[in-house]
Design a protein around this motif. Structure first.
Motif, mmCIF file in Angstrom:
data_model
loop_
_atom_site.group_PDB
_atom_site.id
_atom_site.type_symbol
_atom_site.label_atom_id
_atom_site.label_comp_id
_atom_site.label_asym_id
_atom_site.label_seq_id
_atom_site.Cartn_x
_atom_site.Cartn_y
_atom_site.Cartn_z
ATOM 1 N N LEU A 189 54.859 -8.947 -3.610
ATOM 2 C CA LEU A 189 54.104 -8.178 -2.623
ATOM 3 C C LEU A 189 55.049 -7.266 -1.824
ATOM 4 N N TYR A 190 56.163 -7.807 -1.397
ATOM 5 C CA TYR A 190 57.116 -7.007 -0.619
ATOM 6 C C TYR A 190 57.828 -5.978 -1.494
ATOM 7 N N GLN A 191 57.971 -6.270 -2.773
ATOM 8 C CA GLN A 191 58.530 -5.262 -3.682
ATOM 9 C C GLN A 191 57.577 -4.069 -3.789
ATOM 10 N N PHE A 192 56.276 -4.340 -3.854
ATOM 11 C CA PHE A 192 55.311 -3.237 -3.874
ATOM 12 C C PHE A 192 55.442 -2.391 -2.599
ATOM 13 N N ARG A 193 55.588 -3.071 -1.470
ATOM 14 C CA ARG A 193 55.782 -2.338 -0.203
ATOM 15 C C ARG A 193 57.024 -1.439 -0.285
ATOM 16 N N ASN A 243 52.509 -15.804 -16.628
ATOM 17 C CA ASN A 243 52.255 -15.725 -15.194
ATOM 18 C C ASN A 243 51.598 -14.418 -14.764
ATOM 19 N N GLN A 244 51.286 -13.566 -15.728
ATOM 20 C CA GLN A 244 50.906 -12.205 -15.375
ATOM 21 C C GLN A 244 49.580 -12.109 -14.620
ATOM 22 N N ALA A 245 48.683 -13.083 -14.798
ATOM 23 C CA ALA A 245 47.409 -13.014 -14.055
ATOM 24 C C ALA A 245 47.674 -13.077 -12.552
ATOM 25 N N ASP A 246 48.599 -13.912 -12.151
ATOM 26 C CA ASP A 246 48.918 -13.993 -10.726
ATOM 27 C C ASP A 246 49.713 -12.781 -10.248
ATOM 28 N N LEU A 247 50.537 -12.234 -11.113
ATOM 29 C CA LEU A 247 51.228 -10.992 -10.740
ATOM 30 C C LEU A 247 50.203 -9.891 -10.499
ATOM 31 N N ARG A 248 49.198 -9.828 -11.351
ATOM 32 C CA ARG A 248 48.152 -8.810 -11.169
ATOM 33 C C ARG A 248 47.335 -9.080 -9.907
ATOM 34 N N MET A 249 47.125 -10.351 -9.601
ATOM 35 C CA MET A 249 46.407 -10.697 -8.365
ATOM 36 C C MET A 249 47.124 -10.096 -7.155
ATOM 37 N N VAL A 250 48.429 -10.196 -7.128
ATOM 38 C CA VAL A 250 49.208 -9.644 -6.015
ATOM 39 C C VAL A 250 49.141 -8.110 -6.019
ATOM 40 N N ALA A 251 49.295 -7.515 -7.193
ATOM 41 C CA ALA A 251 49.243 -6.055 -7.292
ATOM 42 C C ALA A 251 47.892 -5.531 -6.812
ATOM 43 N N ASP A 252 46.836 -6.205 -7.235
ATOM 44 C CA ASP A 252 45.488 -5.766 -6.847
ATOM 45 C C ASP A 252 45.269 -5.937 -5.346
ATOM 46 N N ALA A 253 45.803 -7.023 -4.784
ATOM 47 C CA ALA A 253 45.646 -7.250 -3.341
ATOM 48 C C ALA A 253 46.364 -6.163 -2.548
#
Ligand SMILES: [Zn+2]
Length: 271
Positions: free
Chosen positions: A108-112, A131-141
């Motif tokens: 999440l902070y990397q996206f920021r 683990n990519q489903a959870d990575l996408r969950m963070v990206a989408d959030a």
């Protein structure tokens, strides 16, 4: 065709070249991997090596900048725990992993950071599959609060329907034979039968790997990344600067739904 890396890594760019590359194509690529057992034939960092190669080649060919690699990943929790028991047989996996909450909050902070650095599109390539489903969950959030084009995939997802992903088998070793052949010790494939470490997560079909098949996998993967970034909308106005505190409510929402996290499913993990 391997394109010789120009200076495309954030860590190797000076400000003038960074700004020029970013403004020419404001896409950032985040490679993700980890050190985990890949049999006797391959190094621990195979997932990291694959992801960095794909990200670097994509940046060379399509434009954009490669972010510093995230070389720790989620393992040991959830479905990973029984998998480890299956493929390791009680042997120390010599593993460098983190629990989900650390990797996901970091992402999440990397996206920021990427948005604040002026990028308008984010590609995350995970060489570690599952683990990519959870990575996408963070990206989408993140994107729900601060819209930004993003494409988050594990490497087998890039070639789904054309090649079958695996762990330390024909698929992964073919990739490594193409991109870093000197790191492969295929003459150790039979050690899985005799070595005190056992199979060390090596797949029985590993000796079927070939550099030619690896080239096909890698090229198809890079093409898939190119197809994705060329659909990105990259004409937004410069965004306002996000303080770190802006991530706290987003993370609080994600953390409150940890019962939905895929990376915690499948075992009685204390995490
Ligand atoms: Zn792997």
């Amino acid at each position: 065709m391997t394109v010789t890396p120009d200076a495309v890594a954030w860590a190797e760019l000076k400000p003038a070249e960074f700004i020029a590359r970013r403004d020419a194509f404001p896409v950032v690529y985040l490679p993700m991997g980890l050190c985990e057992p890949h049999g006797h034939v391959a190094p621990f960092g195979l997932d990291t090596i694959k992801a960095e190669y794909l990200a670097t080649q994509a940046a060379c060919r399509f434009g954009g900048i490669v972010a510093p690699t995230m070389a720790y990943h989620i393992h040991e929790t959830g479905y990973h725990a029984p998998w480890l028991r299956d493929v390791m047989g009680g042997v120390n996996p010599l593993l460098a992993a983190l629990p989900p909450h650390l990797v996901l909050e970091t992402l999440l902070y990397q996206f920021r950071a990427f948005r604040n650095a002026g990028f308008q599109g984010i590609v995350v390539i995970s060489g570690h599959n599952a683990n990519q489903a959870d990575l996408r969950m963070v990206a989408d959030a993140f994107a729900a609060h601060y819209p930004i084009a993003h494409f988050v995939r594990s490497d087998p997802e890039l070639v789904a329907g054309r090649y079958e992903g695996d762990h330390a088998g024909r698929y992964e070793l073919s990739q490594l034979l193409h991109i870093r052949p000197h790191l492969v010790a295929m003459d150790r494939a039979s050690w899985a039968m005799t070595d005190p470490l056992g199979r060390f997560a090596q797949n029985p079909d590993v000796a079927e790997a070939s550099a030619l098949e690896g080239q096909g996998i890698i090229e198809a993967s890079i093409t898939a990344i190119g197809d994705a970034v060329h659909t990105f909308s990259l004409d937004r106005a410069p965004p306002s600067f996000l303080p770190m505190a802006a991530m706290e409510p987003i993370w609080a929402d994600i953390a409150a739904k940890r019962s939905d996290w895929v990376t915690l499913r499948g075992d009685d993990s204390k995490w």
